[in-house]
Scaffold this active site. Structure first.
Site, PDB file in Angstrom:
ATOM      1  N   GLY A 172       0.814  -1.211   0.000  1.00  0.00           N
ATOM      2  CA  GLY A 172       0.000   0.000   0.000  1.00  0.00           C
ATOM      3  C   GLY A 172       0.845   1.256   0.000  1.00  0.00           C
ATOM      4  O   GLY A 172       2.005   1.263  -0.428  1.00  0.00           O
ATOM      5  N   ARG A 173       0.277   2.339   0.527  1.00  0.00           N
ATOM      6  CA  ARG A 173       0.936   3.647   0.483  1.00  0.00           C
ATOM      7  C   ARG A 173       2.295   3.651   1.172  1.00  0.00           C
ATOM      8  O   ARG A 173       3.269   4.180   0.643  1.00  0.00           O
ATOM      9  CB  ARG A 173       0.037   4.695   1.149  1.00  0.00           C
ATOM     10  CG  ARG A 173      -1.249   5.018   0.409  1.00  0.00           C
ATOM     11  CD  ARG A 173      -2.005   6.112   1.167  1.00  0.00           C
ATOM     12  NE  ARG A 173      -3.277   6.425   0.555  1.00  0.00           N
ATOM     13  CZ  ARG A 173      -4.413   5.821   0.866  1.00  0.00           C
ATOM     14  NH1 ARG A 173      -4.419   4.856   1.783  1.00  0.00           N
ATOM     15  NH2 ARG A 173      -5.546   6.166   0.277  1.00  0.00           N
ATOM     16  N   ILE A 174       2.350   3.075   2.378  1.00  0.00           N
ATOM     17  CA  ILE A 174       3.606   3.120   3.125  1.00  0.00           C
ATOM     18  C   ILE A 174       4.668   2.274   2.437  1.00  0.00           C
ATOM     19  O   ILE A 174       5.839   2.654   2.362  1.00  0.00           O
ATOM     20  CB  ILE A 174       3.391   2.674   4.588  1.00  0.00           C
ATOM     21  CG1 ILE A 174       2.422   3.624   5.294  1.00  0.00           C
ATOM     22  CG2 ILE A 174       4.722   2.623   5.338  1.00  0.00           C
ATOM     23  CD1 ILE A 174       2.041   3.193   6.696  1.00  0.00           C
ATOM     24  N   THR A 263       7.020  -2.860  10.569  1.00  0.00           N
ATOM     25  CA  THR A 263       6.502  -1.579  11.061  1.00  0.00           C
ATOM     26  C   THR A 263       4.987  -1.531  10.873  1.00  0.00           C
ATOM     27  O   THR A 263       4.407  -0.462  10.718  1.00  0.00           O
ATOM     28  CB  THR A 263       7.172  -0.401  10.325  1.00  0.00           C
ATOM     29  OG1 THR A 263       7.133  -0.624   8.909  1.00  0.00           O
ATOM     30  CG2 THR A 263       8.608  -0.227  10.759  1.00  0.00           C
ATOM     31  N   ARG A 265       2.027  -4.455  12.204  1.00  0.00           N
ATOM     32  CA  ARG A 265       1.369  -4.962  13.405  1.00  0.00           C
ATOM     33  C   ARG A 265       2.169  -6.138  13.942  1.00  0.00           C
ATOM     34  O   ARG A 265       2.601  -7.013  13.188  1.00  0.00           O
ATOM     35  CB  ARG A 265      -0.063  -5.404  13.114  1.00  0.00           C
ATOM     36  CG  ARG A 265      -1.025  -4.249  12.843  1.00  0.00           C
ATOM     37  CD  ARG A 265      -1.317  -3.470  14.114  1.00  0.00           C
ATOM     38  NE  ARG A 265      -2.269  -2.396  13.912  1.00  0.00           N
ATOM     39  CZ  ARG A 265      -1.952  -1.126  13.680  1.00  0.00           C
ATOM     40  NH1 ARG A 265      -0.669  -0.784  13.576  1.00  0.00           N
ATOM     41  NH2 ARG A 265      -2.880  -0.215  13.541  1.00  0.00           N
ATOM     42  N   GLU A 294       2.765  -6.068  22.838  1.00  0.00           N
ATOM     43  CA  GLU A 294       3.247  -4.765  23.308  1.00  0.00           C
ATOM     44  C   GLU A 294       2.125  -4.023  24.035  1.00  0.00           C
ATOM     45  O   GLU A 294       0.947  -4.226  23.735  1.00  0.00           O
ATOM     46  CB  GLU A 294       3.747  -3.919  22.125  1.00  0.00           C
ATOM     47  CG  GLU A 294       2.653  -3.569  21.121  1.00  0.00           C
ATOM     48  CD  GLU A 294       3.156  -2.765  19.947  1.00  0.00           C
ATOM     49  OE1 GLU A 294       2.664  -1.638  19.775  1.00  0.00           O
ATOM     50  OE2 GLU A 294       4.016  -3.255  19.184  1.00  0.00           O
ATOM     51  N   HIS A 314       7.253   1.095  19.150  1.00  0.00           N
ATOM     52  CA  HIS A 314       6.116   1.539  18.323  1.00  0.00           C
ATOM     53  C   HIS A 314       6.131   3.053  18.133  1.00  0.00           C
ATOM     54  O   HIS A 314       5.201   3.757  18.502  1.00  0.00           O
ATOM     55  CB  HIS A 314       4.785   1.101  18.955  1.00  0.00           C
ATOM     56  CG  HIS A 314       3.690   0.973  17.940  1.00  0.00           C
ATOM     57  ND1 HIS A 314       2.648   0.084  18.094  1.00  0.00           N
ATOM     58  CD2 HIS A 314       3.459   1.616  16.766  1.00  0.00           C
ATOM     59  CE1 HIS A 314       1.823   0.184  17.058  1.00  0.00           C
ATOM     60  NE2 HIS A 314       2.297   1.115  16.239  1.00  0.00           N
ATOM     61  N   ILE A 315       7.209   3.531  17.514  1.00  0.00           N
ATOM     62  CA  ILE A 315       7.381   4.975  17.330  1.00  0.00           C
ATOM     63  C   ILE A 315       7.355   5.365  15.853  1.00  0.00           C
ATOM     64  O   ILE A 315       7.842   6.434  15.476  1.00  0.00           O
ATOM     65  CB  ILE A 315       8.694   5.461  17.970  1.00  0.00           C
ATOM     66  CG1 ILE A 315       9.911   4.744  17.356  1.00  0.00           C
ATOM     67  CG2 ILE A 315       8.662   5.259  19.483  1.00  0.00           C
ATOM     68  CD1 ILE A 315      11.251   5.322  17.794  1.00  0.00           C
TER      69      ILE A 315
END
Length: 351
Positions: A172-174, A263, A265, A294, A314-315
């Site tokens: 997808g986009r990322i 990055t 889930r 987490e 998770h940053i």
């Protein structure tokens, strides 16, 4: 504040920093904000949501039957500061209430940046090397030096590796923004898997291949994705369909010098299998922004113990610019839903 008068009450489960003043200055709503700099307590939320017209939640705040029963019939909108909405029982909310989420675009660039960072860190032994310097061990005479000390697989092409293949679980986009950042490294091939329910977008793929001058850009099955990726990026939604897609069987097919980056889930990866893969050198390294379970990740977690696993908490979207955009959009969704106005990112239900 109380919900007295005719003004609707909205509950906000976290202080959203610089995005909050415009909301707090409104005179047409009563605002109730969780007052502490930590996750909102469930008991507080269940008590304060009574009679509320809207609620703004984060990923830890489960929107389920318990919460809706506590809210009552006034609740018109649930807004979440997240792109994912696995924490919200959307069908349960019903057609009379609105659900909003955030455009994926709002965090695309920030997550793509950190995805590249983790690929470099995992490949170049950042966890081991940084720890050595931090612990004052670099200067020890017994450390010594040799041409291959601290070496790891190079992300870019080289004389000995003139071709490099990046793989994407989800495109997808990322993923596409990540690919654009990889091109200057000399990446030659890109492979990816898509949702089984989606159709191949041949025109898009041909256009991307031409734009980036790649030798190949192909949609493949998951077995080929595992076998051929030099660096594999997990950028797929969570949920039942992708739960533990990356398991022991998948990891055994990967190259011994490959790097895995997640990055998306944490539930996509079987953590125990990944720890075994790192320990037994099925793959070279892993860079993780997300981990199943987490934030309950202690120093005893099997992945924390693996030197070639680089993990951050998770940053992925944690830039000032992106978080401000996320918070502002979530507030706009909230107010739009409360007053029946425009919601910039309302989750549309199938007709």
């Amino acid at each position: 504040m109380s919900s007295g008068g005719a003004r609707p009450k909205v509950v906000v489960c976290k202080d959203l920093g610089p995005a909050m003043p415009p909301l707090l200055e409104r005179k047409d709503v009563d605002i109730v904000v969780w007052p502490e700099d930590r996750s909102c307590e469930r008991a507080w939320l269940l008590e304060n949501i009574k009679g509320a017209a809207g609620v703004l939640v984060l990923l830890p705040d489960k929107v389920n039957q318990e919460l809706l029963d506590a809210a009552g019939t006034n609740l018109r909108v649930v807004s979440t500061v997240s792109v994912g909405y696995e924490h919200i029982d959307v069908p349960l909310i019903g057609a009379e209430r609105h659900t909003s989420w955030l455009y994926a675009d709002v965090l695309t660039e920030a997550v793509a940046d950190i995805t590249i960072m983790l690929a470099l860190m995992a490949g170049r032994n950042d966890g081991v090397a940084y720890t050595l310097v931090k612990n004052g061990e670099w200067c020890k005479p017994n450390l010594g030096w040799s041409p291959f000390t601290f070496c790891g697989p190079q992300l870019s092409t080289s004389l000995s590796s003139p071709t490099r293949t990046v793989g994407f679980l989800g495109f997808g986009r990322i993923a596409q923004a990540t690919l654009s950042r990889l091109i200057p490294f000399g990446i030659t091939h890109c492979i990816y898997t898509g949702s089984p329910t989606s159709q191949p977008d041949i025109a898009r793929d041909d256009a991307l291949q031409a734009k980036y001058n790649l030798k190949g850009l192909n949609r493949v099955d998951i077995d080929r994705l595992a076998r051929e990726s030099d660096v594999l990026f997990l950028l797929t939604p969570g949920g039942k369909e992708t739960y533990h897609l990356v398991d022991a069987a998948f990891l055994r097919k990967m190259k011994p010098m490959s790097v895995l980056v997640n990055t998306s889930r944490g539930s996509v990866v079987d953590s125990d299998a990944l720890a075994t893969a790192l320990r037994e050198k099925w793959i070279w390294g892993a860079g993780l922004d997300v981990v199943e379970g987490e934030p309950a990740i202690t120093s005893n977690h099997p992945l924390v113990k693996e030197p070639r696993c680089v993990m951050v908490p998770h940053i992925g979207s944690a830039t000032f610019q992106t978080r401000l955009d996320m918070a502002t959009l979530a507030i706009d969704n909230l107010i739009g839903g409360v007053f029946g106005g425009e919601m910039p990112a309302e989750l549309k239900r199938p007709a």
